[in-house]
Design a protein around this motif. Structure first.
Motif, PDB file in Angstrom:
ATOM      1  N   GLN A 701       0.824  -1.209   0.000  1.00 52.18           N
ATOM      2  CA  GLN A 701       0.000   0.000   0.000  1.00 52.18           C
ATOM      3  C   GLN A 701       0.861   1.264   0.000  1.00 52.18           C
ATOM      4  O   GLN A 701       0.497   2.270  -0.629  1.00 52.18           O
ATOM      5  CB  GLN A 701      -0.943  -0.004   1.202  1.00 52.18           C
ATOM      6  CG  GLN A 701      -1.982  -1.104   1.139  1.00 52.18           C
ATOM      7  CD  GLN A 701      -3.011  -0.985   2.239  1.00 52.18           C
ATOM      8  OE1 GLN A 701      -3.772  -0.028   2.289  1.00 52.18           O
ATOM      9  NE2 GLN A 701      -3.041  -1.969   3.125  1.00 52.18           N
ATOM     10  N   TRP A 777      -7.007   2.446   4.142  1.00 53.67           N
ATOM     11  CA  TRP A 777      -6.727   1.382   3.187  1.00 53.67           C
ATOM     12  C   TRP A 777      -6.475   1.945   1.791  1.00 53.67           C
ATOM     13  O   TRP A 777      -7.252   2.750   1.283  1.00 53.67           O
ATOM     14  CB  TRP A 777      -7.896   0.411   3.153  1.00 53.67           C
ATOM     15  CG  TRP A 777      -7.660  -0.826   2.339  1.00 53.67           C
ATOM     16  CD1 TRP A 777      -8.031  -1.040   1.054  1.00 53.67           C
ATOM     17  CD2 TRP A 777      -7.005  -2.028   2.763  1.00 53.67           C
ATOM     18  NE1 TRP A 777      -7.661  -2.299   0.642  1.00 53.67           N
ATOM     19  CE2 TRP A 777      -7.025  -2.932   1.674  1.00 53.67           C
ATOM     20  CE3 TRP A 777      -6.410  -2.422   3.958  1.00 53.67           C
ATOM     21  CZ2 TRP A 777      -6.470  -4.193   1.752  1.00 53.67           C
ATOM     22  CZ3 TRP A 777      -5.855  -3.686   4.027  1.00 53.67           C
ATOM     23  CH2 TRP A 777      -5.892  -4.552   2.939  1.00 53.67           C
ATOM     24  N   THR A 778      -5.369   1.540   1.179  1.00 57.11           N
ATOM     25  CA  THR A 778      -5.038   1.932  -0.184  1.00 57.11           C
ATOM     26  C   THR A 778      -5.267   0.736  -1.093  1.00 57.11           C
ATOM     27  O   THR A 778      -4.582  -0.287  -0.959  1.00 57.11           O
ATOM     28  CB  THR A 778      -3.575   2.398  -0.291  1.00 57.11           C
ATOM     29  OG1 THR A 778      -3.358   3.472   0.622  1.00 57.11           O
ATOM     30  CG2 THR A 778      -3.257   2.859  -1.703  1.00 57.11           C
ATOM     31  N   GLU A 779      -6.216   0.844  -1.983  1.00 51.45           N
ATOM     32  CA  GLU A 779      -6.510  -0.266  -2.896  1.00 51.45           C
ATOM     33  C   GLU A 779      -5.353  -0.463  -3.880  1.00 51.45           C
ATOM     34  O   GLU A 779      -4.876   0.494  -4.493  1.00 51.45           O
ATOM     35  CB  GLU A 779      -7.796   0.014  -3.681  1.00 51.45           C
ATOM     36  CG  GLU A 779      -9.056   0.002  -2.831  1.00 51.45           C
ATOM     37  CD  GLU A 779      -9.464  -1.395  -2.385  1.00 51.45           C
ATOM     38  OE1 GLU A 779      -8.815  -2.372  -2.817  1.00 51.45           O
ATOM     39  OE2 GLU A 779     -10.423  -1.501  -1.598  1.00 51.45           O
TER      40      GLU A 779
END
Length: 833
Positions: A701, A777-779
């Motif tokens: 991420q 959260w980083t997709e």
């Protein structure tokens, strides 16, 4: 935040199934057709067992919210007609806990609070579960749709055993409910059942301890015993027994006027979909949780005078609290009085010793009328500040702070490690009562802040410049952060020559501002729109002052300003000062932990805490790499919400990590200490902590954020390629400089190869949407991103560089290591010779 509101005097009534109570209907017809009233009552009672046959003369009776009877070994609720259909809050806590069950100990909640209602259905009483997720104004047509689409489940059905003597209440037996494995009151969640291999609840070994009734609540204490193949303690017994406490609290008949949450000011909040609003979509709104404070003299309050509230927030100490700590706990509570003055209230919160039996024979920590700091004797090193709130409005109804005796050990460790280099008072494993008392006061104030509705503000400490924390005058008047709700801990930045004497946080500017924003009283004559507009203006007036910045708690900590355990506005500079102090502390540990005729347990514990503190500093710096600042704003504020950390700051952070995280920390390897606390372990300990820093830095991420920043801003950012090159050259510096590689660095380099393998063949596991915002959260789809291509290139370049180094190095250990590294790279890249 600017949001269109509605009249909350009629809003926030929870949707529920309309009552069809036969009892109520028959009562309304009483006396119709000129019938004899007493005859009707006799006829109605004839359908049930006579009251005195169920509730006999031997019954032990307790009156309160409703009457509770104990007859032999059976328990009965006598529910008044007036309580039917009333919303009742159900709070489920574990009051007697077995070791290793979970973190928290006795007094912790077993699950989130629930709402129930008792409802008459013919000859039964139904317990129904009420949800406040979806709401609407009862006066609006859409209310009927909301009601129909949120049908309340029936949790339990109770046979009506008898009617009270005047037919105004119904008697039900409740033993089986509290000795059954009903999820609403169960002690265990699904994961615990799986981990402990729970088979079933054994009803024969489950029982009710007692039930007490108070004016606003009923408390049920019961024991649940499970058959388990792998219980958390005493495995040979095959048994897991827990004592539960169920609090049944009637919700206020006059709901508090809610206040909308705003993510620019930190408050715990509740979320609701309000279908009664004039919105062209299902609109979710948040309401902050807070106590209901109304001034005694509204006219004086309006003139700007400090006024006491009609009902103060009162905290009692647990009778079990040791006498020497009581003054400090009470001071930590009342330290918040100054913050409430910012909201116009004086003496808004007070602390009291527990009353004696003679002073108040009714006093009990279980009574919802009393908020109590519960004193808990377990080895847990913690304190918790939960609260119970009305899910309709966010009104805090009661709070029991959980105070664990062993939090003092945690405070001792932090204060010694973080301040002893500059603070003579901290140079011992046994603190004076006065010093420990002040540390207790600090933690008490922090936990009370939670019970007032304030979450952690991890961004607060960023407001103070690092050099200001070296100033005796500044720290004496400001502490170490503008908010005691930060995890700022103690001033590890001050150097011995600075002369600083105050090392801990205090209730600060941000705390006073947050209380002003959340608790300032607005007359009922003011519309919600007017109140909201004023609150919004207050926020914008302070938007450019970092002292009033709210940095939310985040699992991933994407904003490097919003971290726990950190201090100051420059993580690199602060950590350099912190490391300098750790290097001063380490040689003194033998002296400061010395105790006549004692073993070296304290030395081992404190030594481990020094390493943990080093690891914290490395984490603070790491978060700047691939970091993104998060500044919540509304449309009428200039600038974006998200801003990438500058290339310069990311590069500086990377240089620090190469020099301090990945270089062998020789200063930690004090053989005088190590030879006294362990036969082995130093090599693997350093490996573990360095590997953790490395894996954090090379998280997919983080790389994904760097890749996106490059895609958006070009080369005006610290790119993933630049970071990977700097890391490779730093971790493998020996092969470029022709030096031998020591055992610690060899371990680190193998960890580097394993992390490259992870990047090449691992996808991130999924996460629930409910948690993605919290974690920042980083997709990223690793296989379809540039991550694997970059990792593969790094390994290919490293392979060539290792080959060149092997031709120049003759050291046996180094050559064996580099040969092994080449083999590992080939295996990772799957190259067949």
């Amino acid at each position: 935040m600017n949001r269109k509101s509605i009249n909350y005097l009629t809003l926030m009534v929870c949707v529920f199934l309309a009552s069809c109570s036969v009892f109520n209907q028959s009562s309304s017809k009483k006396g119709a057709d000129n019938g004899d009233a007493s005859a009707k009552e006799d006829e109605k009672k004839g359908d049930f067992t006579a009251y005195d046959e169920v509730i006999t003369e031997e019954a032990e009776t307790d009156s309160g919210l409703f009457v509770v009877h104990k007859v032999d070994d059976s328990y009965y609720f006598e529910l008044p007609d007036s309580l039917l259909e009333r919303e009742i809050l159900l709070v489920s806590r574990i009051s007697g806990v077995t070791p290793n069950l979970s973190f928290g100990g006795a007094g912790m909640k077993a699950r989130s609070q629930q709402v129930i209602r008792f409802q008459r259905k013919d000859k039964q009483i139904l317990m129904r579960h009420v949800s406040y997720t979806n709401v609407a104004d009862m006066e609006k047509p859409i209310y009927q749709s909301v009601k129909n689409n949120n049908f309340e489940p029936v949790i339990q059905s109770f046979k009506i055993q008898a009617l009270s003597e005047d037919s105004s209440a119904l008697v039900i037996q409740v033993d089986n409910f509290f000795t059954s494995d009903i999820p609403l009151i169960s002690a265990l969640d699904d994961d615990q059942r799986k981990n402990f291999k729970v088979k079933k609840l054994d009803g024969s070994r489950s029982f009710v301890q007692h039930i007490h009734s108070y004016p606003r609540n009923v408390e049920v204490r019961h024991v649940l015993t499970y058959e388990a193949d792998s219980p958390p303690d005493d495995a040979e017994s095959g048994t897991l027994s827990l004592e539960m406490n169920q609090s049944m609290i009637v919700l206020p008949e006059d709901p508090m006027r809610p206040r909308l949450a705003d993510n620019r000011v930190g408050y715990f909040s509740i979320e609701q979909y309000d279908y009664g609003l004039d919105k062209q979509k299902a609109f979710q709104q948040e309401l902050i949780t807070r106590w209901k404070l109304v001034p005694k003299d509204e006219e004086a309050y309006a003139r700007g005078e400090l006024v006491e509230p009609k009902k103060q927030i009162v905290y009692y100490l647990d009778p079990a609290t040791p006498l020497e700590w009581r003054p400090y706990l009470k001071q930590g509570i009342e330290d918040w009085q100054k913050a409430f003055e910012a909201a116009g209230f004086k003496n808004a919160i007070i602390a009291k010793d527990p009353p004696s039996q003679e002073e108040d024979p009714e006093f009990s920590p279980e009574d919802v009328r009393y908020s109590v700091i519960r004193y808990i004797t377990t080895p847990i090193q913690n304190a918790q500040g939960p609260h119970v709130h009305d899910p309709r409005t966010g009104e805090i109804l009661e709070s029991d702070i959980l105070w664990y005796h062993n939090v003092m050990n945690l405070l001792r460790n932090w204060y010694l490690i973080q301040t002893a280099a500059s603070n003579p008072e901290a140079r011992n494993v046994e603190f004076t009562t006065e010093l420990m008392g002040e540390l207790i006061r600090f933690v008490a104030a922090h936990e009370v802040g939670h019970t007032l509705g304030l979450p952690h503000n991890w961004g607060s400490s960023y407001a103070y410049p690092v050099d200001s924390l070296r100033s005796p005058s500044f720290t004496a008047s400001h502490g170490s952060a503008p908010s005691i709700m930060d995890y700022a801990r103690f001033n590890y930045i001050a150097q011995p020559e600075d002369g600083v004497t105050n090392f801990y946080p205090r209730i600060g500017e941000y705390d006073e501002w947050a209380i002003k924003w959340g608790y300032t009283y607005f007359p009922e004559s003011d519309s919600p729109e007017e109140t909201e507009e004023i609150l919004d203006e207050w926020i914008k007036e302070r938007a450019d002052d970092p002292v009033y910045f709210y940095g939310r708690q985040s699992g991933a900590k994407i904003d490097p300003r919003s971290q726990n355990e950190d201090l100051g506005d420059d993580a690199v500079k602060a950590s350099e000062y912190g490391l300098a102090n750790l290097k001063r502390v380490m040689p003194k540990l033998m002296e400061w932990t010395f105790r006549e005729n004692e073993h070296y347990d304290e030395l081992a514990e404190i030594y481990e805490q020094v390493i943990v503190q080093w690891y914290r500093y490395m984490g603070h710096v790491t978060k700047n790499v691939g970091g993104v600042y998060e500044n919540y704003k509304t449309y009428d504020q200039e600038g974006g919400v998200y801003e990438v950390v500058s290339e310069e700051d990311q590069q500086k952070a990377m240089n620090f990590l190469v020099q301090n995280a990945f270089a062998t920390p020789e200063w930690m390897l004090d053989t005088e200490i190590l030879s006294r606390i362990e036969h082995a372990g130093a090599l693997d300990r350093i490996r573990k902590f360095q590997e953790n820093v490395l894996n954090d830095l090379l998280h997919p991420q983080r790389l994904a954020r760097q890749l996106e920043a490059e895609a958006l801003y070009g080369e005006d950012t610290y790119t993933a390629l630049a970071m990977m090159d700097d890391l490779r050259e730093g971790v493998w510096s020996e092969i470029y400089q022709g030096r031998n590689i020591d055992p610690y660095r060899r371990n680190l380099q193998r960890a580097y190869l394993e992390r490259m393998e992870y990047l090449l063949d691992t996808e991130l596991s999924s996460m629930s949407d409910n948690y993605k915002e919290y974690y920042g959260w980083t997709e990223v789809d690793v296989s379809q991103s540039d991550i694997r291509a970059i990792a593969r290139e790094e390994l290919n370049m490293l392979k060539e560089d290792i080959g060149n180094a092997l031709r120049r190095n003759s050291n046996r250990n180094t050559r064996l290591h580099l040969d092994d590294a080449l083999y590992r790279i080939d295996q990772i890249l799957k190259i067949e010779e």
